[in-house]
Write an enzyme that holds these catalytic residues in place. Structure first.
Site, mmCIF file in Angstrom:
data_model
loop_
_atom_site.group_PDB
_atom_site.id
_atom_site.type_symbol
_atom_site.label_atom_id
_atom_site.label_comp_id
_atom_site.label_asym_id
_atom_site.label_seq_id
_atom_site.Cartn_x
_atom_site.Cartn_y
_atom_site.Cartn_z
ATOM 1 N N LYS A 162 32.248 48.073 45.707
ATOM 2 C CA LYS A 162 33.225 46.966 44.883
ATOM 3 C C LYS A 162 34.678 46.810 45.454
ATOM 4 O O LYS A 162 35.331 47.796 45.277
ATOM 5 C CB LYS A 162 33.064 47.209 43.412
ATOM 6 C CG LYS A 162 33.604 46.386 42.504
ATOM 7 C CD LYS A 162 33.337 46.814 41.195
ATOM 8 C CE LYS A 162 33.220 45.473 40.074
ATOM 9 N NZ LYS A 162 34.724 45.080 40.146
ATOM 10 N N ARG A 206 39.043 32.418 42.230
ATOM 11 C CA ARG A 206 37.790 32.710 41.176
ATOM 12 C C ARG A 206 37.779 31.581 39.978
ATOM 13 O O ARG A 206 36.944 30.982 39.639
ATOM 14 C CB ARG A 206 37.704 34.014 40.506
ATOM 15 C CG ARG A 206 36.766 34.071 39.804
ATOM 16 C CD ARG A 206 36.580 35.526 39.228
ATOM 17 N NE ARG A 206 35.850 35.730 38.113
ATOM 18 C CZ ARG A 206 35.453 36.890 37.631
ATOM 19 N NH1 ARG A 206 35.728 37.970 38.172
ATOM 20 N NH2 ARG A 206 34.772 37.026 36.437
ATOM 21 N N GLU A 262 36.166 38.531 49.600
ATOM 22 C CA GLU A 262 37.358 38.748 48.820
ATOM 23 C C GLU A 262 38.399 38.999 49.981
ATOM 24 O O GLU A 262 38.113 39.226 51.012
ATOM 25 C CB GLU A 262 36.869 40.387 48.137
ATOM 26 C CG GLU A 262 37.788 40.754 47.270
ATOM 27 C CD GLU A 262 37.355 41.013 45.717
ATOM 28 O OE1 GLU A 262 36.611 40.129 45.504
ATOM 29 O OE2 GLU A 262 38.063 41.650 44.959
ATOM 30 N N ARG A 269 26.367 35.118 35.406
ATOM 31 C CA ARG A 269 26.509 36.501 35.590
ATOM 32 C C ARG A 269 24.965 37.167 35.163
ATOM 33 O O ARG A 269 24.629 37.253 34.060
ATOM 34 C CB ARG A 269 27.060 37.106 34.307
ATOM 35 C CG ARG A 269 27.675 38.616 34.236
ATOM 36 C CD ARG A 269 28.702 38.901 33.441
ATOM 37 N NE ARG A 269 29.932 38.447 33.243
ATOM 38 C CZ ARG A 269 30.948 38.846 34.187
ATOM 39 N NH1 ARG A 269 30.792 39.895 34.930
ATOM 40 N NH2 ARG A 269 32.253 38.326 34.033
#
Ligand code: AMP
Length: 562
Positions: free
Chosen positions: A250, A270, A298, A411
């Site tokens: 992560k 985002r 990212e 999600r």
């Protein structure tokens, strides 16, 4: 022919009546029915605009124009057009607290204005002109001419659209349902078209033409990001994903969608903002990819083969564009974990297994890199990977289902996040603020401090307002009032007596607090009635935590280096 004489034209006053009828009912299905009826009879040339307007937008997705009319500019124009004095304006604001309603009232009171009906199409042209005005004076003059000749009801909706708040109780989902009903389309197909194109207007046109299946993402219109659901442990992950799980670190940077087509590249955050100018080394590298792509990944600060902590990256944020010195001090990489489109092929419905293979085939050039992926089997292997990540002081892992599609904006349960158990600090409360909303009337927001080693000095390190029960908050409020040293109105300095255990995600260096540190996502874990202020944590423990994160954390990335 005047707009109103053309049967194929929909007038702004029709939109306003439909909007008012939608506002009057609190029933969602009734709101949807009214809007569906309106959209069904709206002329094709105005349908996209109308759908977008009911979604609170003015221009199509990916159209970078904005009206650039702020609240102050709008008020000044309204004052001039309506001729209202300060007292009248203040009274109208007290009555409505809404720009649209204030606009409607002030123009209804203005004498001697000549009005002529305006169509939705004309309003679109007016908005385009306002957006293309080069200077504020020109923009205000155009707005002033527009407000000067429309009816109060029309002006009310123009104001609502300019401020971006319709306030008629309509969420995007209800507009999607209305489009589905208006054109007899399945509502999930409409939602999907909106998700892919980002535009209610385009979805409405596709639904009307029976072509919702043709909806596709556009270059340089970012899709919403797929999100991950938190899980407690490896057991829960396996129960949800099955035994074959894909594991990635992560990463702790900023989420970024990269679009590259020919020599054009753009980066989107985002929240779908264009952040390209802040990371020129990434956009420059993307031009060397061998295909046109949309990537998900990212941006990380990266130095000497190591990922740097988030606070290093912060020096690169919020700048319009970095100078050479900043770029050299904080180099960045883009770690990709997904590919959503390659040339004309949209891949989001293809399994992750295939998307990853396509991503690897792109041979991303530095400073582009790939997320380090491990394919594991079963709970024990996930646990081992998690222990490794914790040993490297990572925040945690992302666990992904290899057969799953990419679901923008959701999600879902195909991406799970497993986080390192949180650290906690024992701190003492040194200040408190009155809360808002349902916390009005209680001192719910507390400022807390740690002890400066071996002294009686305290150094503030953060603020928190979540974690206690209502009963505890009431009890703490009473105590805080009793131990107040100074009352500054909304803020009180208090005697350092209340000890709290604070949970957080990370410690960062920060000039915001006296300690020189700040906590990420602090929340109150427990009120430590059992501890005295002399037992709280020290500044050196905080420094150790921050240094550990700073120096020892290693995040793995794969650099293919084409
Ligand atoms: P959250 O914001 O807590 O829902 O966690 C999801 C976030 O984790 C995403 O928005 C990404 O910015 C970030 N993230 C870090 N590493 C990964 C990864 N390997 N795959 C997907 N998301 C990741």
């Amino acid at each position: 022919m005047a707009a109103g004489d053309d049967p194929g034209v929909t007038m702004l006053s029709d939109l306003a009546s439909a909007g008012d009828a939608i506002a009057r009912t609190s029933s969602k299905s009734e709101k949807v029915r009214i809007l569906a009826q309106f959209l069904a009879v709206t002329d094709e040339t105005e349908l996209a605009q109308a759908a977008r307007y009911f979604g609170g937008g003015v221009f199509p997705a990916g159209d970078h124009r904005t009206l650039q009319v702020g609240g102050a500019a709008f008020s000044a124009v309204l004052r001039a057009v309506s001729g209202a004095d300060d007292a009248t304006i203040r009274a109208a604001w007290r009555r409505h607290s809404d720009t649209g309603d204030v606009t409607g009232e002030l123009l209804a009171r203005a004498d001697g204005r000549e009005t002529a009906p305006i169509s939705i199409r004309d309003l679109g042209r007016e908005f385009a002109e306002i957006a293309s005005a080069r200077v504020a004076k020109e923009r205000n003059a155009q707005l002033s001419a527009l407000l000067g000749r429309v009816t109060p009801d029309e002006a009310r909706y123009i104001a609502k659209l300019i401020t971006g708040e319709l306030r008629i109780g309509l969420r995007e989902g209800l507009v999607e349902e209305a489009i589905a009903i208006a054109f007899g389309a399945p509502s999930d197909a409409v939602s999907r078209a909106v998700m892919l194109t980002g535009d209610l207007g385009e979805a409405a046109l596709l639904a009307r033409a029976g072509r919702l299946d043709d909806a596709a993402p556009h270059w340089f219109v970012p899709l919403r990001s797929m999100l991950a659901t938190p899980v407690a442990d490896a057991g829960e992950a396996v129960a949800r994903l099955g035994k074959d799980v894909w594991v990635e670190d992560k990463y702790d940077g900023i989420r970024c969608q990269l679009h590259r087509r020919g020599s054009d590249t753009a980066l989107y955050s985002r929240d779908l903002k264009n952040i390209s100018a802040q990371f020129p080394e990434i956009t420059a590298a993307a031009v060397h990819l061998h295909a046109d792509v949309m990537l998900d990944g990212e941006i990380l600060a990266f130095h000497d083969g190591r990922v740097m902590p988030f606070h290093a990256l912060q020096t690169r944020l919020g700048r319009v564009s970095p100078d050479a010195e900043v770029m050299a001090a904080v180099p960045v990489i883009y770690v990709a974990w997904d590919v959503l489109r390659v040339d004309d092929e949209v891949l989001i419905d293809h399994p992750l297994r295939e998307r990853r293979a396509r991503l690897e085939a792109l041979l991303v050039p530095h400073p582009l890199a790939l997320a380090h992926l491990e394919r594991v089997h079963g709970e024990a292997e996930i646990d081992r990977r998690f222990e490794d990540a914790r040993a490297r002081l990572n925040e945690g892992l992302l666990l992904k289902q290899p057969e799953s599609p990419y679901t923008p904006g959701r999600r879902g349960l195909n991406w799970l996040k497993l986080k390192r158990p949180l650290d906690t600090l024992d701190v003492v409360v040194v200040g408190a603020e009155w809360g808002h909303g349902k916390r009005r009337g209680v001192l719910s927001d507390v400022t807390f401090a740690v002890r400066v080693d071996d002294t009686d000095d305290l150094a503030t390190i953060g603020k928190a307002y979540t974690g206690l029960t209502d009963v505890e908050i009431a009890e703490m409020t009473a105590l805080l009032l009793e131990i107040t040293i100074a009352d500054h109105g909304h803020y009180r300095t208090v005697e350092p007596r209340i000890v709290l255990e604070i949970a957080f995600d990370a410690v960062q260096f920060s000039a915001r607090h006296k300690s020189g540190f700040a906590l990420r996502f602090p929340r109150i874990a427990r009120w430590r009635h059992d501890k005295a202020p002399t037992d709280i944590d020290t500044l050196s423990r905080v420094r150790d935590l921050a240094n550990a994160i700073e120096h020892e954390r290693v995040q793995l990335v794969d650099q293919t280096g084409a």
